[in-house]
Design an enzyme around this catalytic site. Structure first.
Site, PDB file in Angstrom:
ATOM      1  N   LYS A 168       0.847  -1.194   0.000  1.00 47.60           N
ATOM      2  CA  LYS A 168       0.000   0.000   0.000  1.00 47.60           C
ATOM      3  C   LYS A 168       0.884   1.245   0.000  1.00 47.60           C
ATOM      4  O   LYS A 168       1.855   1.330   0.755  1.00 47.60           O
ATOM      5  CB  LYS A 168      -0.898  -0.031   1.233  1.00 47.60           C
ATOM      6  CG  LYS A 168      -1.939   1.068   1.298  1.00 47.60           C
ATOM      7  CD  LYS A 168      -2.820   0.847   2.514  1.00 47.60           C
ATOM      8  CE  LYS A 168      -3.888   1.919   2.665  1.00 47.60           C
ATOM      9  NZ  LYS A 168      -4.771   1.657   3.816  1.00 47.60           N
ATOM     10  N   SER A 243      -9.400   1.846   3.025  1.00 47.72           N
ATOM     11  CA  SER A 243      -8.466   2.606   2.218  1.00 47.72           C
ATOM     12  C   SER A 243      -7.461   1.741   1.458  1.00 47.72           C
ATOM     13  O   SER A 243      -6.636   2.267   0.717  1.00 47.72           O
ATOM     14  CB  SER A 243      -7.707   3.587   3.123  1.00 47.72           C
ATOM     15  OG  SER A 243      -6.979   2.894   4.124  1.00 47.72           O
ATOM     16  N   SER A 267      -9.828  -0.630   7.202  1.00 47.01           N
ATOM     17  CA  SER A 267      -9.208  -0.293   5.917  1.00 47.01           C
ATOM     18  C   SER A 267      -8.680  -1.495   5.156  1.00 47.01           C
ATOM     19  O   SER A 267      -8.498  -1.437   3.940  1.00 47.01           O
ATOM     20  CB  SER A 267      -8.047   0.688   6.138  1.00 47.01           C
ATOM     21  OG  SER A 267      -8.461   1.793   6.891  1.00 47.01           O
TER      22      SER A 267
END
Length: 560
Positions: A168, A243, A267
């Protein structure tokens, strides 16, 4: 010797003390009751206000979402043709160690797949394909000449040897973009690896790319003004969640094998749920929480936020998390053998209901009941789950020095103020997205307008809820729970469903490990996921249940 007669005041002192103590106890009890009733009334008023606000907000969000999603062509992803893409990381790692397949071939298969699917998904921020291929060739040469040591030892010392891993973008990868989706005057490049990325490299993993995230990881959908909107591989008109939506979209489409995500309020779990893969939030401090953008220096940060693991196959969860573990972090046993029949299972179909979140979709309720039946789970009712929103929001927004667009910069001053940024956003001139703009006003409200007595009350409820879970689950129990009321919705529709994220956020608040597990599809052929939760340090129970659910319900299914 003659004794003095006891004075009347002394004679009465003992009964008076008793009476005073009795009155004090009565007062304290009445005071606690009044405080409790006031908190309940305040909670009721806030809930009604929030429900009304979400309803009004939906009047604006729904048409916009329909317009944006409608402009996206409903194309299907290309079919998966390379058989290497359909093998688990556990299998591939063993084959690479034995020389049955080259690391370079595995890396090339995933690079080719990324180049196939990313034009449709828009999940990659920056790649390092050429460097990754060179690292894979080096690994192949070292395996061939035996310079890495005995093959039998490599499974222990370098469990990810030769495997591609995506990260990420909010986690620092040396030399790679690390803006966390924020539009900056100068691109931010990581100067060193985050501790968890160092662990991945030491375990032999080859970093392939960094994936998309919403601005400062502050949304449950993945879009920003730098990379744009990430789409769901099962339906491009639907969100991949956030996210960690970039990771989820790539892993679900076989564009990545293993993904390092983060989880502060679901997330990692929500994107996994929306894309039909496995996403795990570990127990606090098992993985180092540092090296992330945005950062925070609050003492409670590591108990609320943690990097997480994401993959297509349940057997890869302990493999990946084992490589991510911080050597100086909390101890956890990941590979302890356990029979699912020996695990006590409990479940709830909703949060009480709390009167705040939307009803759970019937297809998800049906899936939870199927899971509960298969695991012989006992239905329970944890009353304190109705405080989920209150305790989670207040705890998160009270953390000190969380990095936002309002944080002081190198010169000691912030780039903008709340009033200025709100005005710029309303005029369409802000460089930030709505969640980044609103985090400042929300922090201000919680820190300046919520009575301290209410905050103390909610802190007490948090500790009681944590104890409820630990007492219920012990060292041999898991809890089955919804992750969200619906499957993947159209883009941007999270904004009138924000309160529904408390189904996931609560486990960050009370510090429990939790994973999203794929258990089927709904009537629109979108993946359904459920949460499996355990007590701190009992992550291995979650992995055992995840494997059993994968065996029973089929697990990941290629979106094409």
């Amino acid at each position: 010797m003659k004794m003095k007669p006891e004075s009347s005041s002394t004679a009465l002192s003992s009964p008076l003390k008793g009476l005073v103590e009795f009155l004090r106890l009565i007062y304290a009890k009445c005071y606690r009751k009044v405080v409790r009733e006031c908190n309940q009334q305040m909670s009721y008023a806030i809930r009604r206000l929030l429900r009304a606000a979400m309803c009004v907000f939906s009047w604006f969000v729904m048409p916009y979402s329909q317009c944006v999603s409608g402009r996206i062509a409903r194309r299907k992803l290309p079919p998966i043709e390379n058989p290497l893409l359909l093998q688990s990381a556990t299998v591939l790692a063993e084959r690479i160690r034995k020389g049955e397949v080259r690391s370079e071939d595995v890396l090339r298969a995933y690079i080719d797949r990324c180049q196939q699917v990313n034009p449709l998904l828009n999940a990659i921020v920056e790649d390092r394909f050429e460097d990754a291929l060179e690292e894979a060739r080096q690994i192949d040469r070292q395996l061939a000449d035996g310079s890495l040591g005995p093959v039998q030892e490599l499974a222990r010392t370098k469990p990810l040897l030769g495997l591609p891993v995506s990260i990420k973008e909010s986690l620092a990868v040396e030399g790679m973009s690390n803006t966390a989706g924020r539009k900056l005057r100068e691109k931010k490049v990581a100067l060193a690896d985050a501790p968890v990325v160092r662990q991945i490299r030491q375990a032999g993993g080859v970093v392939l790319l960094v994936s998309n995230t919403p601005e400062l990881c502050l949304c449950w959908e993945t879009y920003n003004q730098c990379t744009g909107l990430t789409r769901n591989p099962y339906n491009l008109q639907r969100t991949a969640g956030g996210s960690s939506g970039g990771e989820a979209a790539l892993i679900a489409s076989a564009g990545s094998l293993l993904g390092v995500t983060t989880d502060i309020a679901g997330s990692s779990r929500l994107p996994a749920m929306f894309t039909g893969v496995f996403g795990h939030k570990p127990s606090p401090y098992v993985v180092s929480p540092y090296g992330h953008h945005p950062s925070c220096d609050d003492e409670n940060w590591g108990s609320f936020f943690t990097p997480g693991a994401m993959c297509r196959y349940a057997e890869d969860l302990p493999l990946l998390l084992g490589a991510m573990c911080d050597p100086a972090g909390a101890s956890v046993t990941l590979d302890r053998p356990v029979q699912t029949g020996a695990i006590r299972c409990y479940y709830m179909e909703n949060d009480g209901p709390s009167g705040l979140t939307r009803p759970i979709d019937p297809d998800i309720v049906r899936a939870i009941r199927d899971v509960a039946t298969h695991l012989n789970a006992q239905r329970v009712h944890l009353k304190r789950l109705r405080w989920t929103l209150d305790i989670s929001i207040c705890k998160m927004l009270r953390m000190r020095n969380i990095e936002t667009i309002y944080s002081p910069q190198a010169n000691g001053k912030p780039d903008t103020t709340i009033k200025r940024e709100l005005l710029r956003y309303l005029l369409g001139r802000s460089d930030s997205d709505l969640p980044s703009v609103m985090i400042g006003p929300m922090q201000h409200i919680v820190n300046h307008y919520i009575p301290q007595s209410r905050l103390d009350f909610l802190d007490g409820q948090t500790e009681k809820l944590r104890k409820d879970f630990i007492d219920l689950l012990g060292t041999d129990g898991v809890f089955i729970y919804p992750g969200f009321p619906n499957t993947a919705h159209r883009h941007y529709r999270i904004f009138h469903k924000l309160v529904d994220t408390t189904y996931m956020m609560v486990f960050n608040t009370v510090g429990l490990p939790a994973a999203s597990c794929m258990v089927g599809f709904d009537r629109e052929k979108l993946p359904i996921g459920v949460q499996v939760v355990a007590a701190p340090g009992q992550d291995h129970l979650i992995f055992a249940v995840a494997k059993e659910l994968e065996r029973r319900f089929g697990g990941w299914v290629p979106p094409s």
